[in-house]
Design an enzyme around this catalytic site. Structure first.
Site, PDB file in Angstrom:
ATOM      1  CG  ASP A  90      -1.982  -1.060   1.200  1.00 16.46           C
ATOM      2  OD1 ASP A  90      -1.865  -2.006   0.396  1.00 16.46           O
ATOM      3  OD2 ASP A  90      -2.930  -0.969   1.996  1.00 16.46           O
ATOM      4  CE  LYS A 152      -5.090   1.918   3.009  1.00 18.12           C
ATOM      5  NZ  LYS A 152      -3.902   1.255   3.602  1.00 18.12           N
ATOM      6  CE  LYS A 181      -6.541  -1.440   2.992  1.00 24.11           C
ATOM      7  NZ  LYS A 181      -5.162  -1.931   3.258  1.00 24.11           N
TER       8      LYS A 181
END
Length: 219
Positions: A90, A152, A181
């Protein structure tokens, strides 16, 4: 969908700066017991978790939480994380570049990290709390064009976390191969369900497993 089924969407997360091995170990035991999608942990613990919990899906963070380290550093972080045993990364975009409108530079950086990640999953944190709607849309387009796997919402360290409105915005502007996400502020099982129902394939959360376990024990 049952509470336990929802945990299959969760990146079971512990990213605080002072996380101890005992806390990381407990996180991993919970992830194994409740079949979460992954554990999301600091890079310094990847090797140890890989050795202690073989088969556990490991996610980690790069350029975290502020995003303004140079691309070369992020590439090296990504390569090292995968070498140590992470299967998912991430990354945080350079938010300064976003605010300066230098979207092409952001896209190039994402593409370089995806190249470093290879077949492993790359999720791109855009930190929505700092962005205008125009900037969020531009990031949807950059993430898509760069070939990343996920967009995300948040690090969980910013001034605010995920919102359902941002999930709806993402759905309108990401490409068909990009997943979503949500992270930051997912505090209850109701929150978790709402984000899954809204279209999130993953949700970053630290409390969901304990809440589901408590609810199960109370039945």
């Amino acid at each position: 969908m049952t509470d336990l089924e929802m945990l299959g969407y969760v990146d079971h997360t512990l990213l605080k700066a002072f996380a101890t091995w005992e806390e990381i170990e407990e996180l991993c035991k919970e992830a194994v017991e409740y079949h979460t999608a992954s554990v999301c942990i600091p890079p310094c613990y990847i090797s140890r978790v890989k050795e202690a919990f073989p088969g556990l899906n490991i996610c980690t963070v790069v350029g975290f939480p502020l995003g303004y380290s140079v691309t070369e550093s992020k590439v090296l972080e990504t390569e090292k994380a995968i070498e140590d045993g992470a299967a998912e990364v991430d990354m945080v975009v350079n938010i300064s570049d976003v605010k300066n409108g230098d979207y092409g530079k952001v896209e190039k950086e994402i593409a370089e990290l995806k190249k470093a990640a290879g077949s492993n999953i790359l999720k791109v944190i855009i930190e929505t709390c700092y962005l205008t709607e125009e900037e969020k849309i531009a990031m949807c387009e950059a993430v898509t064009a760069a070939g990343a796997d996920y967009i995300k919402t948040s690090t969980g360290f910013g001034t605010a976390g995920a919102t359902l409105q941002d999930i709806e915005l993402f759905k309108k502007h990401i490409g068909p191969d990009v997943k979503i996400k949500a992270a930051g502020g997912v505090k209850t099982l109701e929150d978790l369900k709402a984000y899954i129902d809204a279209g999130c394939s993953r949700v970053g959360a630290s409390a969901a497993v304990k809440l589901a376990a408590q609810k199960k024990d109370s039945l």
